[in-house]
Design a protein around this motif. Sequence first.
Motif, PDB file in Angstrom:
ATOM      1  N   TRP A 193      -8.255 -38.268  13.371  1.00 58.84           N
ATOM      2  CA  TRP A 193      -9.263 -37.639  14.231  1.00 58.84           C
ATOM      3  C   TRP A 193      -9.123 -38.093  15.680  1.00 58.84           C
ATOM      4  N   GLN A 194      -8.632 -39.315  15.900  1.00 58.57           N
ATOM      5  CA  GLN A 194      -8.375 -39.775  17.258  1.00 58.57           C
ATOM      6  C   GLN A 194      -7.137 -39.083  17.837  1.00 58.57           C
ATOM      7  N   LEU A 195      -6.088 -38.950  17.027  1.00 63.07           N
ATOM      8  CA  LEU A 195      -4.870 -38.276  17.479  1.00 63.07           C
ATOM      9  C   LEU A 195      -5.152 -36.829  17.859  1.00 63.07           C
ATOM     10  N   ALA A 196      -6.077 -36.202  17.132  1.00 63.14           N
ATOM     11  CA  ALA A 196      -6.404 -34.796  17.374  1.00 63.14           C
ATOM     12  C   ALA A 196      -7.485 -34.625  18.440  1.00 63.14           C
ATOM     13  N   ASP A 197      -7.910 -35.728  19.043  1.00 62.01           N
ATOM     14  CA  ASP A 197      -8.954 -35.706  20.068  1.00 62.01           C
ATOM     15  C   ASP A 197     -10.235 -35.073  19.541  1.00 62.01           C
ATOM     16  N   MET A 198     -10.608 -35.512  18.334  1.00 59.77           N
ATOM     17  CA  MET A 198     -11.813 -35.013  17.669  1.00 59.77           C
ATOM     18  C   MET A 198     -12.908 -36.069  17.757  1.00 59.77           C
ATOM     19  N   PRO A 199     -14.162 -35.662  17.632  1.00 59.73           N
ATOM     20  CA  PRO A 199     -15.242 -36.652  17.616  1.00 59.73           C
ATOM     21  C   PRO A 199     -15.172 -37.525  16.373  1.00 59.73           C
ATOM     22  N   ALA A 200     -15.742 -38.708  16.449  1.00 58.29           N
ATOM     23  CA  ALA A 200     -15.766 -39.608  15.284  1.00 58.29           C
ATOM     24  C   ALA A 200     -16.431 -38.888  14.115  1.00 58.29           C
ATOM     25  N   PRO A 201     -15.843 -38.953  12.937  1.00 53.74           N
ATOM     26  CA  PRO A 201     -16.382 -38.192  11.801  1.00 53.74           C
ATOM     27  C   PRO A 201     -17.705 -38.740  11.289  1.00 53.74           C
ATOM     28  N   GLN A 202     -18.475 -37.842  10.703  1.00 57.17           N
ATOM     29  CA  GLN A 202     -19.714 -38.162  10.007  1.00 57.17           C
ATOM     30  C   GLN A 202     -19.649 -37.510   8.633  1.00 57.17           C
ATOM     31  N   PRO A 203     -20.420 -37.992   7.665  1.00 59.02           N
ATOM     32  CA  PRO A 203     -20.474 -37.283   6.376  1.00 59.02           C
ATOM     33  C   PRO A 203     -20.874 -35.830   6.590  1.00 59.02           C
ATOM     34  N   LEU A 204     -20.236 -34.929   5.845  1.00 57.24           N
ATOM     35  CA  LEU A 204     -20.440 -33.502   6.023  1.00 57.24           C
ATOM     36  C   LEU A 204     -21.135 -32.902   4.811  1.00 57.24           C
ATOM     37  N   LEU A 205     -22.172 -32.118   5.057  1.00 61.76           N
ATOM     38  CA  LEU A 205     -22.808 -31.376   3.983  1.00 61.76           C
ATOM     39  C   LEU A 205     -21.804 -30.379   3.422  1.00 61.76           C
ATOM     40  N   THR A 206     -21.566 -30.426   2.113  1.00 62.56           N
ATOM     41  CA  THR A 206     -20.591 -29.543   1.486  1.00 62.56           C
ATOM     42  C   THR A 206     -21.233 -28.703   0.401  1.00 62.56           C
ATOM     43  N   THR A 207     -20.686 -27.520   0.194  1.00 65.25           N
ATOM     44  CA  THR A 207     -21.116 -26.725  -0.941  1.00 65.25           C
ATOM     45  C   THR A 207     -20.535 -27.307  -2.223  1.00 65.25           C
ATOM     46  N   PHE A 208     -21.241 -27.060  -3.310  1.00 71.25           N
ATOM     47  CA  PHE A 208     -20.764 -27.356  -4.658  1.00 71.25           C
ATOM     48  C   PHE A 208     -20.651 -26.007  -5.370  1.00 71.25           C
ATOM     49  N   THR A 209     -19.516 -25.734  -5.981  1.00 69.64           N
ATOM     50  CA  THR A 209     -19.204 -24.394  -6.452  1.00 69.64           C
ATOM     51  C   THR A 209     -19.500 -24.209  -7.927  1.00 69.64           C
ATOM     52  N   LEU A 210     -20.127 -23.071  -8.239  1.00 69.25           N
ATOM     53  CA  LEU A 210     -20.382 -22.697  -9.625  1.00 69.25           C
ATOM     54  C   LEU A 210     -19.391 -21.621 -10.043  1.00 69.25           C
ATOM     55  N   SER A 211     -18.684 -21.855 -11.130  1.00 71.75           N
ATOM     56  CA  SER A 211     -17.776 -20.881 -11.709  1.00 71.75           C
ATOM     57  C   SER A 211     -18.550 -19.648 -12.165  1.00 71.75           C
ATOM     58  N   ALA A 212     -17.954 -18.465 -12.019  1.00 74.70           N
ATOM     59  CA  ALA A 212     -18.598 -17.235 -12.468  1.00 74.70           C
ATOM     60  C   ALA A 212     -18.803 -17.269 -13.983  1.00 74.70           C
ATOM     61  N   ASP A 213     -20.027 -16.977 -14.413  1.00 83.57           N
ATOM     62  CA  ASP A 213     -20.360 -17.061 -15.838  1.00 83.57           C
ATOM     63  C   ASP A 213     -21.628 -16.261 -16.093  1.00 83.57           C
ATOM     64  N   GLU A 214     -22.158 -16.392 -17.306  1.00 85.60           N
ATOM     65  CA  GLU A 214     -23.443 -15.792 -17.609  1.00 85.60           C
ATOM     66  C   GLU A 214     -24.511 -16.352 -16.670  1.00 85.60           C
ATOM     67  N   PRO A 215     -25.492 -15.540 -16.261  1.00 90.78           N
ATOM     68  CA  PRO A 215     -26.525 -16.040 -15.354  1.00 90.78           C
ATOM     69  C   PRO A 215     -27.210 -17.306 -15.849  1.00 90.78           C
ATOM     70  N   SER A 216     -27.530 -17.380 -17.126  1.00 92.98           N
ATOM     71  CA  SER A 216     -28.210 -18.566 -17.659  1.00 92.98           C
ATOM     72  C   SER A 216     -27.314 -19.787 -17.606  1.00 92.98           C
ATOM     73  N   VAL A 217     -26.017 -19.592 -17.821  1.00 88.26           N
ATOM     74  CA  VAL A 217     -25.067 -20.714 -17.759  1.00 88.26           C
ATOM     75  C   VAL A 217     -24.960 -21.224 -16.329  1.00 88.26           C
ATOM     76  N   MET A 218     -24.888 -20.314 -15.361  1.00 92.88           N
ATOM     77  CA  MET A 218     -24.789 -20.729 -13.960  1.00 92.88           C
ATOM     78  C   MET A 218     -26.058 -21.440 -13.521  1.00 92.88           C
ATOM     79  N   ALA A 219     -27.211 -20.975 -13.991  1.00 95.72           N
ATOM     80  CA  ALA A 219     -28.462 -21.659 -13.671  1.00 95.72           C
ATOM     81  C   ALA A 219     -28.469 -23.068 -14.238  1.00 95.72           C
ATOM     82  N   SER A 220     -27.977 -23.216 -15.469  1.00 95.74           N
ATOM     83  CA  SER A 220     -27.902 -24.535 -16.089  1.00 95.74           C
ATOM     84  C   SER A 220     -26.949 -25.448 -15.333  1.00 95.74           C
ATOM     85  N   GLN A 221     -25.802 -24.890 -14.905  1.00 94.09           N
ATOM     86  CA  GLN A 221     -24.834 -25.676 -14.133  1.00 94.09           C
ATOM     87  C   GLN A 221     -25.436 -26.118 -12.798  1.00 94.09           C
TER      88      GLN A 221
END
Length: 334
Positions: free
Chosen positions: A109-137
Motif C-alpha cells: 500500500w505504501q509502494l502504490a501510494d495508497m492510504p494506510a489500510p483499515q478493516p473493510l466491511l465485506t459482503t458474505f455470499t449466499l449460494s443460490a438455493d431454495e429460499p428457506s435454505v438461503m434464509a437459514s444460511q
Amino acid sequence: MTLKLSAHIEKRPLTQPFHITGYTFTESQMVVVTLEDGQWIGRGEGLGVYYKHDTPVTMLGQIEALRETIERGVTREQLLRLLPAGGARNAIDCALWDLEAKRRDQSVWQLADMPAPQPLLTTFTLSADEPSVMASQACELPDARAIKLKLTNDGRNAERVRAVRAARPSAWLMVDANQGFTREALRDALPAFVEAGVAVVEQPFPIGCENWLDGLNAPIPIAADESVQDHTDLHKLVGRVQVINIKLDKCGGLTEALAMAREARQLGFQLMVGNMGGTSWSMGPAFVLGSLCSVVDLDGPLYMLGDRTPAVSYADGRIWCPDAVWGGPVVAAA
C-alpha cells in the motif's frame, strides 16, 4: 536482476457445493507463483476466469512459456504487454508486488501510494438455493453485516430475497444474477428487490447484451461484473451501470486494477472489488484495492477447507489483511 520462478496448480475443496447461474463449484483451483531473489520471496495466486476458459492449466502454460523472460527480471509494466488480462498475469503481477515490498522493506500500500489500510466491511455470499435454505444460511452468518445473494434464472428470485430479508432484517443486501436474467425477469423482480431494500443488482444480463440496460431506469444501482473485464470495457458502460466490479483475475493483476480504478472514477463510476474465490494470497492484493471501493466482496477463503498461514481475518463483518499475509515487508510464511 535474476529471479527464480516457481509455479504450480493447487486444488482446495469447498466446504459445500456453491451454486450460481449455470455453474456449480465443489473446489477452488488456482495457480500459485513464487518469485525468489536471493533472500526475498514474492507470492501471487491466480484462479483465472472460468467463463472465459481461463483455467489453471492454460494459465500455467502461459507462465511457463514466459519463464526465461520472467526470470531475467520482468517488470510489472512489461508484463502488461507480454500477457493478456487474466489469471496468469494476475499471479505474476501480484508476486512482483509482493517481492518489491520485501526488497524495499515497505508495504504494497505504501509502494502504490495508497492510504494506510483499515478493516473493510465485506459482503458474505449466499449460494443460490431454495429460499428457506438461503434464509437459514443467512442466519448462520451472525457476524455478517453485508450479504450478497446469488440468484438464478428460475423465477424464484423474489422469494429468495424476501426470505433472506425476513431472516436478516438489518443486513445490507445486494444480489448477483451472474448474467442469468432477461430484461423481463429483472423487471418482474425489481419491486421485491426495492421492498427488501436491496442496495445493488450485479450483472443481471449476459455479456454482449449491455444494450438491454439502455432505458432501464432501474431504481437500484446496477453493477457490471462479467461485462467489464479490464479498462477497455469501461467506456461502453457509461450511462448504463453505476458500479464497476474490479477483480484481479479478470483484469490481470493489481497493476491494471489500480489503473482501472482511477479511470473508472474519472468516468463517474462507483467501485467494487470482488474475487473469483481463492485463499488469503488472493484476498491480500484485492484488499489493497478495496480501500478505494464503496462495495467490497472479499469472502473467498470462508468457503474453502483450509487457508494460508498466516491468513486474513474476519470480525464484525469486516476483513483485515495484515502485512504478514501478503504484500508486507516481512517475508510471509509458506
